[in-house]
Design a protein around this motif. Structure first.
Motif, PDB file in Angstrom:
ATOM      1  N   ASN A 100      20.166  30.446 -11.940  1.00 39.33           N
ATOM      2  CA  ASN A 100      20.310  31.052 -10.622  1.00 39.33           C
ATOM      3  C   ASN A 100      19.201  30.649  -9.656  1.00 39.33           C
ATOM      4  N   SER A 101      18.589  29.495  -9.924  1.00 43.91           N
ATOM      5  CA  SER A 101      17.600  28.966  -8.983  1.00 43.91           C
ATOM      6  C   SER A 101      17.659  27.441  -9.031  1.00 43.91           C
ATOM      7  N   ASP A 102      17.179  26.818  -7.962  1.00 45.28           N
ATOM      8  CA  ASP A 102      17.143  25.356  -7.948  1.00 45.28           C
ATOM      9  C   ASP A 102      16.256  24.827  -9.065  1.00 45.28           C
ATOM     10  N   LEU A 103      15.163  25.524  -9.350  1.00 46.72           N
ATOM     11  CA  LEU A 103      14.271  25.097 -10.429  1.00 46.72           C
ATOM     12  C   LEU A 103      15.001  25.097 -11.766  1.00 46.72           C
ATOM     13  N   ALA A 104      15.700  26.177 -12.066  1.00 52.81           N
ATOM     14  CA  ALA A 104      16.432  26.265 -13.334  1.00 52.81           C
ATOM     15  C   ALA A 104      17.517  25.194 -13.421  1.00 52.81           C
ATOM     16  N   ARG A 105      18.255  25.013 -12.328  1.00 48.38           N
ATOM     17  CA  ARG A 105      19.309  23.988 -12.323  1.00 48.38           C
ATOM     18  C   ARG A 105      18.699  22.588 -12.418  1.00 48.38           C
ATOM     19  N   GLY A 106      17.558  22.376 -11.792  1.00 48.94           N
ATOM     20  CA  GLY A 106      16.876  21.082 -11.860  1.00 48.94           C
ATOM     21  C   GLY A 106      16.379  20.781 -13.258  1.00 48.94           C
ATOM     22  N   ILE A 107      15.818  21.773 -13.916  1.00 50.84           N
ATOM     23  CA  ILE A 107      15.351  21.577 -15.294  1.00 50.84           C
ATOM     24  C   ILE A 107      16.517  21.223 -16.201  1.00 50.84           C
ATOM     25  N   ARG A 108      17.648  21.861 -15.970  1.00 53.22           N
ATOM     26  CA  ARG A 108      18.834  21.558 -16.788  1.00 53.22           C
ATOM     27  C   ARG A 108      19.240  20.096 -16.645  1.00 53.22           C
ATOM     28  N   LEU A 109      19.104  19.555 -15.454  1.00 54.63           N
ATOM     29  CA  LEU A 109      19.445  18.140 -15.247  1.00 54.63           C
ATOM     30  C   LEU A 109      18.636  17.232 -16.166  1.00 54.63           C
ATOM     31  N   LEU A 110      17.408  17.617 -16.439  1.00 57.12           N
ATOM     32  CA  LEU A 110      16.539  16.796 -17.292  1.00 57.12           C
ATOM     33  C   LEU A 110      17.017  16.764 -18.738  1.00 57.12           C
ATOM     34  N   PHE A 111      17.796  17.746 -19.140  1.00 56.85           N
ATOM     35  CA  PHE A 111      18.250  17.804 -20.529  1.00 56.85           C
ATOM     36  C   PHE A 111      19.450  16.906 -20.812  1.00 56.85           C
ATOM     37  N   GLN A 112      20.191  16.515 -19.798  1.00 58.03           N
ATOM     38  CA  GLN A 112      21.373  15.682 -20.030  1.00 58.03           C
ATOM     39  C   GLN A 112      21.005  14.324 -20.646  1.00 58.03           C
ATOM     40  N   PRO A 113      19.967  13.636 -20.157  1.00 61.45           N
ATOM     41  CA  PRO A 113      19.579  12.392 -20.833  1.00 61.45           C
ATOM     42  C   PRO A 113      19.168  12.612 -22.289  1.00 61.45           C
ATOM     43  N   LEU A 114      18.601  13.771 -22.582  1.00 60.08           N
ATOM     44  CA  LEU A 114      18.239  14.073 -23.968  1.00 60.08           C
ATOM     45  C   LEU A 114      19.477  14.196 -24.850  1.00 60.08           C
ATOM     46  N   LEU A 115      20.563  14.740 -24.287  1.00 58.74           N
ATOM     47  CA  LEU A 115      21.813  14.808 -25.048  1.00 58.74           C
ATOM     48  C   LEU A 115      22.353  13.409 -25.339  1.00 58.74           C
ATOM     49  N   VAL A 116      22.242  12.529 -24.362  1.00 60.37           N
ATOM     50  CA  VAL A 116      22.679  11.139 -24.562  1.00 60.37           C
ATOM     51  C   VAL A 116      21.863  10.503 -25.689  1.00 60.37           C
ATOM     52  N   LEU A 117      20.552  10.668 -25.629  1.00 60.40           N
ATOM     53  CA  LEU A 117      19.681  10.106 -26.667  1.00 60.40           C
ATOM     54  C   LEU A 117      19.958  10.740 -28.031  1.00 60.40           C
ATOM     55  N   TRP A 118      20.205  12.034 -28.044  1.00 57.65           N
ATOM     56  CA  TRP A 118      20.524  12.737 -29.290  1.00 57.65           C
ATOM     57  C   TRP A 118      21.768  12.127 -29.930  1.00 57.65           C
ATOM     58  N   ALA A 119      22.798  11.905 -29.133  1.00 56.44           N
ATOM     59  CA  ALA A 119      24.037  11.326 -29.659  1.00 56.44           C
ATOM     60  C   ALA A 119      23.801   9.920 -30.214  1.00 56.44           C
ATOM     61  N   LEU A 120      23.037   9.118 -29.491  1.00 54.20           N
ATOM     62  CA  LEU A 120      22.804   7.732 -29.919  1.00 54.20           C
ATOM     63  C   LEU A 120      21.888   7.653 -31.136  1.00 54.20           C
ATOM     64  N   TRP A 121      20.859   8.483 -31.166  1.00 55.99           N
ATOM     65  CA  TRP A 121      19.923   8.447 -32.292  1.00 55.99           C
ATOM     66  C   TRP A 121      20.547   9.025 -33.551  1.00 55.99           C
ATOM     67  N   SER A 122      21.187  10.189 -33.426  1.00 60.06           N
ATOM     68  CA  SER A 122      21.692  10.878 -34.619  1.00 60.06           C
ATOM     69  C   SER A 122      22.826  10.134 -35.306  1.00 60.06           C
ATOM     70  N   THR A 123      23.503   9.274 -34.600  1.00 60.97           N
ATOM     71  CA  THR A 123      24.592   8.485 -35.184  1.00 60.97           C
ATOM     72  C   THR A 123      24.149   7.068 -35.543  1.00 60.97           C
ATOM     73  N   ALA A 124      22.894   6.749 -35.254  1.00 58.20           N
ATOM     74  CA  ALA A 124      22.330   5.417 -35.460  1.00 58.20           C
ATOM     75  C   ALA A 124      23.013   4.367 -34.579  1.00 58.20           C
ATOM     76  N   ALA A 125      23.679   4.800 -33.541  1.00 55.23           N
ATOM     77  CA  ALA A 125      24.380   3.873 -32.653  1.00 55.23           C
ATOM     78  C   ALA A 125      23.394   2.942 -31.951  1.00 55.23           C
ATOM     79  N   TRP A 126      22.294   3.489 -31.491  1.00 51.51           N
ATOM     80  CA  TRP A 126      21.296   2.675 -30.797  1.00 51.51           C
ATOM     81  C   TRP A 126      20.668   1.666 -31.758  1.00 51.51           C
ATOM     82  N   ARG A 127      20.337   2.104 -32.974  1.00 50.14           N
ATOM     83  CA  ARG A 127      19.755   1.211 -33.984  1.00 50.14           C
ATOM     84  C   ARG A 127      20.732   0.087 -34.314  1.00 50.14           C
TER      85      ARG A 127
END
Length: 141
Positions: A100-127
């Protein structure tokens, strides 16, 4: 390292199945708030479809181990595809999920790249991609 990848992959699978179920049930209104106005499909169709995709991706991450790198890339692509919804929520100042604030919504944006990295690392797709790339370079020399 492989045990850590497996645990991370299963955790992501559970996360996606839970999020997909939430799309279809108790958090439907919150997910609706993230659908940008420029999406041409009805909001509820987008929410239901993305929930079904999340459940399918979660199930594939947990069960389809022989194709886990393909599932990893597909999951990463899904996280990238839904990112505009997160950006729209930030830009439009839409309250949902307790953000319910721009700060909270902005912080959430930073987590989306982490989800991408999580998917690639945990499946060994990037490796796997790096190994293939090195082999291609070595083959050209």
């Amino acid at each position: 390292m492989e045990i850590a990848r497996t645990v991370a992959r299963i955790a992501l699978a559970i996360f996606l199945i839970f999020a997909g179920a939430a799309h279809l049930t108790f958090a439907r209104a919150d997910f609706s708030a993230q659908v940008p106005g420029w999406v041409l499909l009805p909001t509820d169709v987008v929410v239901v479809a993305s929930g079904i995709v999340e459940i399918a991706l979660g199930a594939a991450l947990g069960l389809w181990t022989r194709r886990r790198t393909v599932v990893g890339w597909t999951t990463a692509a899904f996280f990238i595809a839904v990112f505009p919804g997160n950006v729209a929520q930030f830009v439009d100042g839409v309250d949902a999920f307790g953000l319910n604030s721009d700060l909270a919504r902005g912080i959430r944006l930073l987590f989306q790249p982490l989800l991408v990295l999580w998917a690639l690392w945990s499946t060994a797709a990037w490796r796997q991609w790096r190994r293939r790339r090195r082999a291609d370079v070595a083959g050209r020399s």
